[in-house]
Design a protein around this motif. Structure first.
Motif, PDB file in Angstrom:
ATOM      1  N   TRP A  86      60.568  25.874  31.077  1.00 32.23           N
ATOM      2  CA  TRP A  86      60.716  26.633  32.323  1.00 32.23           C
ATOM      3  C   TRP A  86      62.151  26.572  32.827  1.00 32.23           C
ATOM      4  N   LEU A 111      61.014  35.592  30.181  1.00 32.39           N
ATOM      5  CA  LEU A 111      59.556  35.704  30.319  1.00 32.39           C
ATOM      6  C   LEU A 111      58.847  34.968  29.196  1.00 32.39           C
ATOM      7  N   GLU A 112      59.363  35.082  27.983  1.00 37.26           N
ATOM      8  CA  GLU A 112      58.740  34.411  26.842  1.00 37.26           C
ATOM      9  C   GLU A 112      58.796  32.891  27.000  1.00 37.26           C
ATOM     10  N   LYS A 172      56.334  31.867  29.721  1.00 39.75           N
ATOM     11  CA  LYS A 172      54.963  31.983  29.217  1.00 39.75           C
ATOM     12  C   LYS A 172      54.610  30.775  28.360  1.00 39.75           C
ATOM     13  N   ARG A 173      55.525  30.367  27.499  1.00 33.68           N
ATOM     14  CA  ARG A 173      55.284  29.199  26.646  1.00 33.68           C
ATOM     15  C   ARG A 173      55.174  27.918  27.480  1.00 33.68           C
ATOM     16  N   GLU A 178      51.742  27.846  28.907  1.00 34.07           N
ATOM     17  CA  GLU A 178      50.757  27.537  27.866  1.00 34.07           C
ATOM     18  C   GLU A 178      50.732  26.039  27.568  1.00 34.07           C
ATOM     19  N   GLU A 231      49.522  23.982  32.146  1.00 32.13           N
ATOM     20  CA  GLU A 231      49.024  24.844  33.226  1.00 32.13           C
ATOM     21  C   GLU A 231      49.030  24.145  34.583  1.00 32.13           C
ATOM     22  N   HIS A 256      54.295  28.010  36.673  1.00 26.23           N
ATOM     23  CA  HIS A 256      53.641  29.143  37.359  1.00 26.23           C
ATOM     24  C   HIS A 256      54.682  29.964  38.133  1.00 26.23           C
ATOM     25  N   TYR A 305      57.058  31.852  35.714  1.00 25.85           N
ATOM     26  CA  TYR A 305      56.321  32.908  35.009  1.00 25.85           C
ATOM     27  C   TYR A 305      56.181  34.127  35.916  1.00 25.85           C
ATOM     28  N   ILE A 357      57.870  37.833  35.266  1.00 17.28           N
ATOM     29  CA  ILE A 357      57.040  39.041  35.192  1.00 17.28           C
ATOM     30  C   ILE A 357      57.589  40.106  36.137  1.00 17.28           C
ATOM     31  N   HIS A 390      50.080  33.708  40.657  1.00 11.85           N
ATOM     32  CA  HIS A 390      50.838  32.559  40.159  1.00 11.85           C
ATOM     33  C   HIS A 390      51.686  31.913  41.248  1.00 11.85           C
TER      34      HIS A 390
END
Length: 314
Positions: free
Chosen positions: A119, A147-148, A151-152, A155, A158, A164, A167, A171, A193
């Motif tokens: 992040w 973004l990728e 997202k990872r 994943e 959480e 969050h 992400y 987006i 999020h």
């Protein structure tokens, strides 16, 4: 030496012990050879060579397992220590406003499986994209890469409020390249999020500030976009300036003067509801905020321009 001592405890041998080890050679029912072998006061029935090989295999297997455990534990400790060291460096560079140095540090670990690293890399990629000297083509690439990474990070963990938060931010950035329909559709995901980030960490002023931006954005949505939203969605996202103000003030209560943009948006929101006195108060604070980043400088300029427009109108 410790491993050797443990090995002898592991082996079921002792003075005077007799092991009845019979080795059948060939197919079932065929004759085998038996011998008697003396080893330091005990007797072994069977083939001496076979026994030696079995003993050696058992010893090596045990030593190999012990060595593997020691090395594995050391590797985990070393890897954890290294990640912590990188995170400390990254946070120092971020607080120092060293945007490009921070990106160069973290991009080396883009294949990492650590959510905290990922992040931060998403944030650094976005910060580089936001620089005025970054070309439009490079900005778009960085926005999608950010973004990728975010997202990872999500994943991998959480339960990370920061995953969050970033992400949702990423987006939102991607929506600028994908049209009004996607942007409005993503608004629901973004809000979800941000709310999750606040739930996980109610003391994070930035997440609260971002919910304020979400409210401000939909409060000032142009009429034609509202019309499109109503055509596309049964219940399009909406909010008010008053709701936005509540989040901006809440962020200030959690961490006063934490972010120049929060001060600017307090001023701009008060302008929207025609409260010029409070607008001037917050815009002045934004103009006088110490500039640590390029964004801070841009906010200082915007706040000064808005304050100048006050003087002209008055």
């Amino acid at each position: 030496m410790a491993l050797v001592a443990r090995l002898w405890h592991f082996l079921p041998l002792g003075r005077g012990t007799v092991l009845g080890l019979r080795l059948l050679m060939g197919a079932s029912g065929s004759r085998g050879r038996c011998g008697l072998w003396r080893l330091r006061g005990f007797e072994v029935i069977g083939n001496p060579g076979t026994f030696k090989r079995g003993l050696l295999f058992s010893a090596l297997s045990y030593l190999g397992f012990e060595t593997y455990q020691v090395i594995s534990q050391a590797a985990v400790v070393h890897a954890t220590a290294k990640v912590e060291e990188i995170l400390e460096q990254a946070d120092y560079l971020y607080e120092s406003g060293e945007t490009e140095k921070l990106y160069r540090l973290l991009i080396s670990y883009k294949e990492s499986e650590d959510a905290e690293l990922l992040w931060r890399l998403a944030r650094a990629s976005r910060d580089i994209a936001q620089l005025s000297r970054t070309s439009e083509e490079e900005k778009k690439r960085l926005v999608y890469e950010a973004l990728e990474y975010a997202k990872r990070a999500l994943e991998k963990n959480e339960s990370s409020f920061a995953a969050h938060k970033w992400y949702a931010i990423c987006i939102s950035d991607v929506g600028d390249y994908e049209g009004i329909k996607v942007k409005i559709a993503n608004a629901y995901i973004i809000k979800e999020h941000f709310e999750k980030a606040i739930e996980l960490n109610p003391k994070d002023a930035t997440s609260i500030h971002l919910m304020g931006i979400w409210c401000y954005t939909f409060a000032e949505m142009p009429w034609y976009q509202r019309k499109i939203a109503k055509m596309l969605f049964a219940t399009p996202p909406n909010s008010t300036y008053e709701e936005a103000l509540s989040y901006f003030h809440r962020a200030e209560q959690v961490d006063p003067n934490f972010y120049s943009k929060n001060l600017l948006l307090l001023g701009k929101t008060y302008l929207k509801i025609q409260n010029r006195k409070l607008a001037a108060f917050w815009l002045l604070k934004a103009k006088d905020y110490p500039a640590h980043t390029e964004e801070d400088k841009q906010i200082q300029t915007e706040a000064a321009q808005l304050l100048t427009s006050f003087s002209v109108k008055n």
